[in-house]
Design an enzyme around this catalytic site. Structure first.
Site, PDB file in Angstrom:
ATOM      1  N   LYS A 145      68.435  26.510  -3.364  1.00  0.00           N
ATOM      2  CA  LYS A 145      68.836  26.847  -1.988  1.00  0.00           C
ATOM      3  C   LYS A 145      70.355  26.976  -1.839  1.00  0.00           C
ATOM      4  CE  LYS A 145      64.836  24.848   0.371  1.00  0.00           C
ATOM      5  NZ  LYS A 145      63.873  25.867   0.695  1.00  0.00           N
ATOM      6  N   GLU A 317      65.876  31.217   2.940  1.00  0.00           N
ATOM      7  CA  GLU A 317      65.645  31.202   1.497  1.00  0.00           C
ATOM      8  C   GLU A 317      64.866  32.467   1.143  1.00  0.00           C
ATOM      9  OE1 GLU A 317      62.879  28.443  -0.115  1.00  0.00           O
ATOM     10  OE2 GLU A 317      61.457  28.634   1.528  1.00  0.00           O
TER      11      GLU A 317
HETATM   12  P1  ADP Z   1      60.775  25.382   2.249  1.00  0.00           P
HETATM   13  O1  ADP Z   1      61.373  25.724   0.933  1.00  0.00           O
HETATM   14  O2  ADP Z   1      60.209  24.018   2.282  1.00  0.00           O
HETATM   15  O3  ADP Z   1      59.878  26.451   2.752  1.00  0.00           O
HETATM   16  P2  ADP Z   1      62.737  26.343   4.208  1.00  0.00           P
HETATM   17  O4  ADP Z   1      64.202  26.301   3.995  1.00  0.00           O
HETATM   18  O5  ADP Z   1      62.085  27.663   4.107  1.00  0.00           O
HETATM   19  O6  ADP Z   1      62.047  25.303   3.235  1.00  0.00           O
HETATM   20  O7  ADP Z   1      62.439  25.716   5.637  1.00  0.00           O
HETATM   21  C1  ADP Z   1      61.129  25.425   6.073  1.00  0.00           C
HETATM   22  C2  ADP Z   1      61.097  25.330   7.591  1.00  0.00           C
HETATM   23  O8  ADP Z   1      62.015  24.348   8.070  1.00  0.00           O
HETATM   24  C3  ADP Z   1      61.504  26.588   8.306  1.00  0.00           C
HETATM   25  O9  ADP Z   1      60.430  27.464   8.465  1.00  0.00           O
HETATM   26  C4  ADP Z   1      62.012  26.063   9.637  1.00  0.00           C
HETATM   27  O10 ADP Z   1      60.926  25.775  10.489  1.00  0.00           O
HETATM   28  C5  ADP Z   1      62.646  24.754   9.279  1.00  0.00           C
HETATM   29  N1  ADP Z   1      64.105  24.887   9.046  1.00  0.00           N
HETATM   30  C6  ADP Z   1      64.724  25.012   7.866  1.00  0.00           C
HETATM   31  N2  ADP Z   1      66.061  25.079   8.006  1.00  0.00           N
HETATM   32  C7  ADP Z   1      66.304  25.006   9.343  1.00  0.00           C
HETATM   33  C8  ADP Z   1      67.503  25.004  10.134  1.00  0.00           C
HETATM   34  N3  ADP Z   1      68.713  25.097   9.613  1.00  0.00           N
HETATM   35  N4  ADP Z   1      67.345  24.906  11.472  1.00  0.00           N
HETATM   36  C9  ADP Z   1      66.128  24.787  12.031  1.00  0.00           C
HETATM   37  N5  ADP Z   1      64.990  24.762  11.344  1.00  0.00           N
HETATM   38  C10 ADP Z   1      65.052  24.869   9.999  1.00  0.00           C
HETATM   39 MG    MG Z   2      60.331  28.361   3.193  1.00  0.00          MG
END
Ligand code: ADP
Ligand code: MG
Ligand code: ADP
Length: 700
Positions: A145, A317
């Site tokens: 990430k 991501e």
């Molecule tokens: P993963 O690899 O577990 O899928 P992500 O980075 O895609 O992790 O994040 C998963 C979820 O977490 C997102 O769909 C969102 O709902 C929440 N999320 C992640 N980062 C943020 C942020 N900076 N602000 C608000 N919500 C977030």
């Molecule tokens: Mg994700």
């Protein structure tokens, strides 16, 4: 342009006695045989496209999956080890050996498992086996990430404001969080599946969250690098599907919205998003394509964004694999993504250009999980005593697709993901897709394990979901104390009363015939009854209006008086009562219980009793059985393995104190004290496998 026919996708009705289809047509692609390094619904999904393309398939399976559907569906299957994924599905050498042994030229990794593992892609390259996915570099850069965020930033993609480097200590984390401004999101660079992620609103929460994320990241990913970014308040999760070939061509297949999440994990997805306007869609699509080009992407991939209230969007991501929710994109674009991935891996040029890609109608996906919605969505395992999903179909512009990897009589084991199926609908409009989903969920009949169908049904009725005014905090906002069983009321109560009365009437008619009382006399009957559902007593008269006991008029009395016509071909033993109530077609699930039936409809489940007037008078005099007092017991909330007991007999404990850790389906669950008390007895020890409701310890 190769069109993916939604109707043909829907024609894969899976049965346990799966007949292997002879491959008549010689494959015109490079691959004649591919191996699928996965299990469950996604392995089945990949096999379908391969078969359609005339490519032979090889499944791999663990001890726990000997009788699994993906094994039955594939042309060949290779056993790769013990039930634990780390000893089978995740062992690169075993997967490669299976491909060599069977002569598979390429491997599709599905999602999860080895799908985003750069070492696996490298090992395949060395072994001369094609990887049906992107190149090693793209996996490496996007798998991290921190790295991917820097990379995206360089490629001029909007990223979430925050600190771009790794953070070593909690003090440093606090300083950075203060600079960014609260709330902040603390994330593990190696994170995935919602793990290693914490929100912090204050310095204290940063310290706590930093340490918690770090240790969770270490235990889940063996990598504890942490970074911090701004927490976007009430965002929507909207992602762009991209598709690229080995010749530099990249297209985007529009967006999917996945804002309905619990524990940062998706539950419902849809395409398109009700929030995007054409300009934002285009901008997000173009940035995603730019990112894919920058990383020399090939194959299908997903660029995830969060979008704030003002439609500012920020890169989260990139998932370098086929996404769980890819079917909603397939249904609105008519592109078979798995087919495209296979073609691209074989070196073919994309035949689709950006201008070919349209948005046709609306599609919604419900993830059917083996989890208990009434117990904070804890995983549930066991045998699928009954598993009868709605039939897949495409009729009058309405489609039901069910991507599944299980079958009736099969087992949901504690070793893998709790997702058992993905129910997908497609319709001309969002409202119709929702309505069709509600109907399909009513017909999804599962017994033997706990599942989230009632929860999904409840969301389909939820005014905020229906209006499209959603965000990633929807579930937390709308169900702050968890999901409670709902009582039937209004329209639902009327439908359930009618069905209960109709079943009772049918039973009485059957009994009259058995005792020959009706011999030669076509008499039309009427019966006065009292129906009790969700503790509501409803007086009514059931009147037979044709020669058959199938056609009735129910005369409701008292409050809400009125006549309702009811008609159905239901007969005893059928799990679904399908018929019309007041002109509307409904499907109600029927389960026999003592003295009545348990009925489920529209997310409501209730016992239903039908009495004569005299029985009703007497039944109201019956004592009500009191539920046993369990407040002095710690019960195991799901079947699982005791990892740790953190207290001893005689300990004084405080409300909120951690008592015990139980592991199930890749999740560690900490059980905490609900009140201050004293532990009087402990009945379990680390290493014990417990059933649901087993008594772990007793309190004063
Ligand atoms: P993963 O690899 O577990 O899928 P992500 O980075 O895609 O992790 O994040 C998963 C979820 O977490 C997102 O769909 C969102 O709902 C929440 N999320 C992640 N980062 C943020 C942020 N900076 N602000 C608000 N919500 C977030
Ligand atoms: Mg994700
Ligand atoms: P999607 O974004 O496609 O919905 P999810 O985040 O739900 O993907 O994850 C897809 C699957 O991969 C899930 O079964 C999840 O448990 C698994 N998964 C995701 N990331 C990881 C990871 N880093 N390690 C192990 N499993 C993972």
């Amino acid at each position: 342009m190769p069109l993916f026919n939604a109707a043909s996708a829907g024609s894969f009705q899976i049965t346990t006695s799966f007949r292997k289809i002879e491959i008549k047509k010689k494959s015109k692609y490079m691959f004649k045989k591919i191996l699928i390094a996965n299990r469950g619904e996604i392995a089945c999904r990949v096999i379908k496209s391969a078969r359609k393309m005339g490519i032979a398939t090889v499944a791999v399976y663990s001890d726990a999956d000997k009788n699994a559907l993906h094994v039955a569906m594939a042309d060949e299957a290779v056993h790769v080890g013990a039930a634990a994924a780390a000893e089978s599905y995740l062992v690169i050498e075993k997967i490669i050996a299976a491909a060599k042994e069977t002569g598979a030229e390429a491997i599709h990794p599905g999602y999860g498992f080895l799908s985003e593992n750069a070492d696996f892609a490298k090992a395949l390259k060395d072994a001369g086996i094609a990887f049906i996915g992107p190149n090693v570099k793209a996996i490496e850069v996007m798998g991290d990430k921190i790295e991917s965020k820097k990379f995206a930033n360089d490629a001029k993609v909007n990223t979430v404001p925050g600190y771009m480097g790794e953070i070593e200590t909690a003090e440093e984390a606090i300083k950075i969080a203060n600079d960014i401004g609260y709330p902040v999101m603390i994330k593990a660079s190696a994170g995935g599946g919602g793990k290693g992620m914490r929100i912090a609103h204050s310095e204290g929460e940063v310290e706590e969250g930093f340490n918690a994320s770090k240790s969770e990241a270490m235990s889940s990913f063996g990598d504890d690098r942490i970074f911090i970014e701004k927490f976007i308040v009430e965002p929507r999760h909207i992602e762009i599907q991209v598709l690229a070939d080995k010749h530099g061509n990249v297209v985007y297949l529009n967006e999917r919205e996945c804002s309905i999440q619990r524990r940062n994990q998706k539950v419902l997805e849809e395409a398109p998003s009700s929030f995007l306007d054409e300009a934002t869609r285009k901008e997000m699509g173009e940035q995603s394509v730019a990112l894919a080009k920058a990383v020399e992407y090939e194959s299908a991939g997903t660029v995830e964004f969060i979008v704030d209230k003002d439609r500012n969007f920020y890169f989260l991501e990139m998932n370098t694999r086929l996404q769980v929710e890819h079917p909603v994109t397939e249904l609105i674009t008519d592109v078979d993504l798995v087919e495209q991935m296979i073609k691209v891996a074989a070196g073919e040029k994309l035949e689709i250009s950006q201008s070919d890609i349209k948005i046709n109608g609306w599609s919604i996906e419900s993830r059917i999980y083996a989890e208990d919605p009434y117990r904070n969505f804890l995983p549930s395992i066991g045998r699928l005593v009954r598993y009868q999903p709605p039939a897949e179909s495409t009729e009058n512009g309405l489609t039901i697709r069910n991507d599944t990897g299980v079958y009736e009589g099969g087992e949901i084991s504690m070793f893998y993901d709790p997702m058992i199926a993905k129910l997908i609908t497609h319709a001309p409009t969002r409202a119709e897709a929702i309505e069709h989903m509600a109907g399909a969920l009513d017909r999804f009949y599962i017994d033997g394990i706990q599942h989230n169908v009632p929860f999904l049904s409840a969301i389909m009725q939820h005014e905020r979901w229906v209006s499209g005014n959603i965000s990633t905090s929807f579930i937390a906002d709308e169900y702050p104390d968890g999901f409670e069983p709902r009582a039937a009321e209004g329209e639902e109560l009327k439908v359930l009363s009618c069905v209960a009365a109709a079943i009772d009437y049918l039973g009485n008619t059957r009994r009259r015939h058995i005792s020959d009382q009706m011999e030669g006399r076509p008499v039309v009957f009427a019966e006065d009854r009292v129906v009790v559902i969700s503790d509501v007593r409803q007086e009514l008269r059931v009147e037979q209006v044709s020669a058959e006991a199938d056609d009735l008029t129910i005369h409701f009395q008292g409050e809400g008086a009125g006549d309702v016509s009811v008609s159905s071909n239901w007969w005893f033993g059928q799990p679904l009562w399908v018929g019309s109530v007041d002109g509307k077609e409904v499907a109600v699930q029927v389960r026999p219980i003592d003295n009545g039936y348990e009925l489920s409809y529209s997310g409501v489940t209730s016992p239903a009793y039908v009495y004569t007037k005299r029985e009703a008078e007497l039944s109201s005099l019956m004592p009500i059985k009191e539920a046993p007092d369990t407040s002095k017991l710690l019960l195991c909330p799901m079947p699982g393995l005791v990892v740790n007991i953190m207290v001893e007999e005689g300990d004084e404990i405080k409300a909120g104190q951690s008592l015990c850790i139980v592991e199930a389906m890749k999740m560690e669950n900490i059980l905490r004290a609900e009140r201050d008390t004293v532990v009087t007895k402990i009945n379990a020890a680390p290493g014990d496998s417990l059933a649901v409701d087993a008594i772990i310890m007793e309190f004063e």
